[in-house]
Design a protein around this motif. Sequence first.
Motif, PDB file in Angstrom:
ATOM      1  N   MET A  90       0.823  -1.206   0.000  1.00 54.08           N
ATOM      2  CA  MET A  90       0.000   0.000   0.000  1.00 54.08           C
ATOM      3  C   MET A  90       0.857   1.256   0.000  1.00 54.08           C
ATOM      4  SD  MET A  90      -2.945  -1.441   2.606  1.00 54.08           S
ATOM      5  CE  MET A  90      -3.657   0.140   2.987  1.00 54.08           C
ATOM      6  N   GLU A  91       1.924   1.234   0.792  1.00 55.67           N
ATOM      7  CA  GLU A  91       2.791   2.409   0.901  1.00 55.67           C
ATOM      8  C   GLU A  91       3.582   2.660  -0.377  1.00 55.67           C
ATOM      9  OE1 GLU A  91       3.219   4.740   3.062  1.00 55.67           O
ATOM     10  OE2 GLU A  91       1.883   4.005   4.638  1.00 55.67           O
ATOM     11  N   SER A  92       4.027   1.596  -1.037  1.00 58.85           N
ATOM     12  CA  SER A  92       4.920   1.759  -2.184  1.00 58.85           C
ATOM     13  C   SER A  92       4.189   1.939  -3.504  1.00 58.85           C
ATOM     14  CB  SER A  92       5.859   0.550  -2.282  1.00 58.85           C
ATOM     15  OG  SER A  92       5.115  -0.641  -2.498  1.00 58.85           O
ATOM     16  N   VAL A  93       2.963   1.421  -3.592  1.00 61.08           N
ATOM     17  CA  VAL A  93       2.248   1.430  -4.870  1.00 61.08           C
ATOM     18  C   VAL A  93       0.989   2.292  -4.821  1.00 61.08           C
ATOM     19  CG1 VAL A  93       1.115   0.017  -6.625  1.00 61.08           C
ATOM     20  CG2 VAL A  93       3.143  -0.870  -5.426  1.00 61.08           C
ATOM     21  N   GLU A 271     -19.442  -0.482 -14.339  1.00 60.36           N
ATOM     22  CA  GLU A 271     -18.686  -0.223 -15.557  1.00 60.36           C
ATOM     23  C   GLU A 271     -17.855   1.045 -15.355  1.00 60.36           C
ATOM     24  OE1 GLU A 271     -21.228   0.040 -18.911  1.00 60.36           O
ATOM     25  OE2 GLU A 271     -22.095  -1.970 -18.641  1.00 60.36           O
ATOM     26  N   GLY A 272     -16.668   1.028 -15.909  1.00 68.09           N
ATOM     27  CA  GLY A 272     -15.806   2.202 -15.793  1.00 68.09           C
ATOM     28  C   GLY A 272     -15.130   2.325 -14.436  1.00 68.09           C
ATOM     29  N   ARG A 273     -15.151   1.271 -13.648  1.00 70.97           N
ATOM     30  CA  ARG A 273     -14.516   1.316 -12.331  1.00 70.97           C
ATOM     31  C   ARG A 273     -12.997   1.460 -12.486  1.00 70.97           C
ATOM     32  NH1 ARG A 273     -16.314  -3.636 -13.554  1.00 70.97           N
ATOM     33  NH2 ARG A 273     -14.808  -5.339 -13.756  1.00 70.97           N
ATOM     34  N   ASN A 274     -12.384   2.039 -11.482  1.00 72.79           N
ATOM     35  CA  ASN A 274     -10.926   2.165 -11.439  1.00 72.79           C
ATOM     36  C   ASN A 274     -10.376   0.953 -10.691  1.00 72.79           C
ATOM     37  OD1 ASN A 274      -8.256   2.879 -10.386  1.00 72.79           O
ATOM     38  ND2 ASN A 274      -8.678   4.929 -11.176  1.00 72.79           N
ATOM     39  N   GLU A 275      -9.734   0.058 -11.410  1.00 73.98           N
ATOM     40  CA  GLU A 275      -9.276  -1.198 -10.815  1.00 73.98           C
ATOM     41  C   GLU A 275      -8.219  -0.969  -9.737  1.00 73.98           C
ATOM     42  OE1 GLU A 275     -10.527  -4.049 -11.136  1.00 73.98           O
ATOM     43  OE2 GLU A 275     -11.771  -3.910 -12.945  1.00 73.98           O
ATOM     44  N   PHE A 280      -6.966  -1.287  -4.043  1.00 73.84           N
ATOM     45  CA  PHE A 280      -6.513  -0.565  -2.855  1.00 73.84           C
ATOM     46  C   PHE A 280      -7.553  -0.680  -1.733  1.00 73.84           C
ATOM     47  CE2 PHE A 280      -5.127   3.921  -1.244  1.00 73.84           C
ATOM     48  CZ  PHE A 280      -4.562   3.344  -0.119  1.00 73.84           C
ATOM     49  N   ALA A 281      -8.814  -0.499  -2.090  1.00 68.29           N
ATOM     50  CA  ALA A 281      -9.883  -0.577  -1.091  1.00 68.29           C
ATOM     51  C   ALA A 281      -9.961  -1.972  -0.467  1.00 68.29           C
ATOM     52  CB  ALA A 281     -11.216  -0.207  -1.729  1.00 68.29           C
ATOM     53  N   LEU A 598     -12.826 -10.790   2.577  1.00 70.21           N
ATOM     54  CA  LEU A 598     -13.187 -10.110   1.328  1.00 70.21           C
ATOM     55  C   LEU A 598     -12.211 -10.583   0.265  1.00 70.21           C
ATOM     56  CD1 LEU A 598     -14.992  -7.916   0.011  1.00 70.21           C
ATOM     57  CD2 LEU A 598     -13.223  -6.259   0.632  1.00 70.21           C
ATOM     58  N   SER A 599     -12.732 -11.237  -0.739  1.00 68.58           N
ATOM     59  CA  SER A 599     -11.842 -11.814  -1.759  1.00 68.58           C
ATOM     60  C   SER A 599     -11.146 -10.714  -2.546  1.00 68.58           C
ATOM     61  CB  SER A 599     -12.639 -12.711  -2.706  1.00 68.58           C
ATOM     62  OG  SER A 599     -13.628 -11.968  -3.393  1.00 68.58           O
ATOM     63  N   LEU A 600      -9.870 -10.921  -2.797  1.00 74.16           N
ATOM     64  CA  LEU A 600      -9.078  -9.955  -3.561  1.00 74.16           C
ATOM     65  C   LEU A 600      -9.107 -10.268  -5.045  1.00 74.16           C
ATOM     66  CD1 LEU A 600      -5.976  -9.626  -1.199  1.00 74.16           C
ATOM     67  CD2 LEU A 600      -7.954  -8.120  -1.372  1.00 74.16           C
TER      68      LEU A 600
END
Length: 600
Positions: A90-93, A271-275, A280-281, A598-600
């Motif tokens: 999370m910190e690096s990316v 649709e149009g979600r930011n992957e 991250f979430a 929560l599946s990644l």
Amino acid sequence: MEAAAMCFGPKILPHLRNGDHLYLPTKLSLFLHNKVALSRRTTKHKLLLCVKATSESSRPLTHFAPSLWGDHFLSAPLDYSEYNTLEIEMESVYKPNVRNMLMSSPTGDKEKICLIHLLVNLGIFHYFEKEIEDILDEAFLKLDSLFVDENGLETTAIMFEVFRRYGHHVSCDVFDRFKGDDDAKFREHLVRDVRGMIQLYEAAHLGTPSECIMDEALSFTRFHLESLASQEATTPPHLSRHILSALYRPRFLKMEIEAAREYISFYQVEEGRNEMLLTFAKLNFKLCQLHYLQELETLTKWWKETDLAYKLPYVRDRLLETFVGALATYFEPRYSLGRIIVSKISIMMVVMDDTCDAYGSFPEVRSLIDSLQRWDLGAIDELPSHLRIVIQSIVDTMEDIKGEMKPRGRSCSVQYTVEEIKRLGRAYANISKWARAGYVPTFDEYMEVGIDSSGVRCFAMYTFMAMEDCDEDQTIEWFKSEPRMIRALCVIFRLENDIGGFEIEMRRGEVANGVNCYMKQHGVTKEVAVREIKNIVKDNCKIVMEEFLTIKDVPRPILVRCINTIRLVNVYYREGDGFSDPHGNLKDLITSLLINPLSL
């Protein structure tokens, strides 16, 4: 009137059988070592293992269901190596990428505000508080230009919600453009904008007193969204589910981490979600869940060591439910210590509450509270065994917390919490006196005591205690001024608790209940009383929001905890007494947040 009259007098109460004292020396450690740095302290006094059950006609008796969770969180699998892996990634990316998105010069103010709204919904906003505040402070100076040419309902409602969420008082007049010139009602063509309707509905919950247009927006959107949710031909299934969830509980009333978990499920099929943001979430939720499980392991060990669920079998064994209250107050990973402290003090207040309400005779309650005022373990030898256990547990818990917080420069908060515990005890004694005498005060008389018996003042003080990022002196000075915001929260909690617990309190003879008092004073049925009390609650929620937007001499994180208290109340009491009933909706919430991955 018959329905109203039925509840006013005391009930015939069952008696307890006589029992014997059983003496057993034990040690009570109130903090357990784990990843969170907490000191260990040994109690110097002996505790009595069992309650002596007396047989007084004035003793109430309530049998609460046992805990559903037992030792589950002692054996929950935890891989601590995941912490480092998640945090490094999370910190690096992810954090640098999102920070660049927020601070990118080509991105306009509206786009940045919409991005902030998305970060809030996904539960990852707390990593960028400084950047978000800077963006909104600057954008607020250009407020007129932001709204003047904005005719989109969704964008207008998003900007309104985001600004208000961060303490900027945007006028509700920005919604006037969506009303007709002739009838001053919201235009019917807005119904075709499903997402705009959802967003207007969510924004409408951030109204303040006298903002009639917000009430109109709420009625308008609720009416049409109920219809839109069932129109399969025009509303996609995931959007219908989103609408139904919002209608059941709007985002404003949901815990932050609960709302994030739910929105992730919705957003991942958009649709149009930011992957990148979606991933991250999910990583953030997993990291939070690991924190919570670790904290629960610490708390469960501590609670088992106190053995209070066995020594005081009349109390509600609700450690997990108490932890949910701490989680509602602050979900961010950095507040691990706060959640542990809040959980420990809260469960001790449950012990005191149940001793006063569900078990003790009035002479016992009076003795308990008198001893509490002295705050001296050397003066409790003459008390019955169960009262000594209660006093000793509360005092020792606070002494351990004092030892933890003093090196952190938070001693004053601990002392003010002690004073609030004493104040809460005095209110409990007044309620007990009324209940044992079968006295039903007027609603107005009841609320004078009910403000304190809500426990919200006390809860607020020990919530603020662990917020080391906020100036202690500034916070305490505000708290000592008897803020209107805190009083409104007391009203909200007191009345929602009274509605949720009405039936069980009437069965055990607790006639001094807000609903019962309202029925008596106004000569109305329970249904009418509940409806009117709900309106009082709504009015006080608006007061809380007004204060949130106008108070400028208190750190914003402190005010956010006050907003979160409304969410805590809603989680506990939306449908009955969810705290006391382990089989209610809280069970599903605990499972979703603390057990199901929560599946990644």
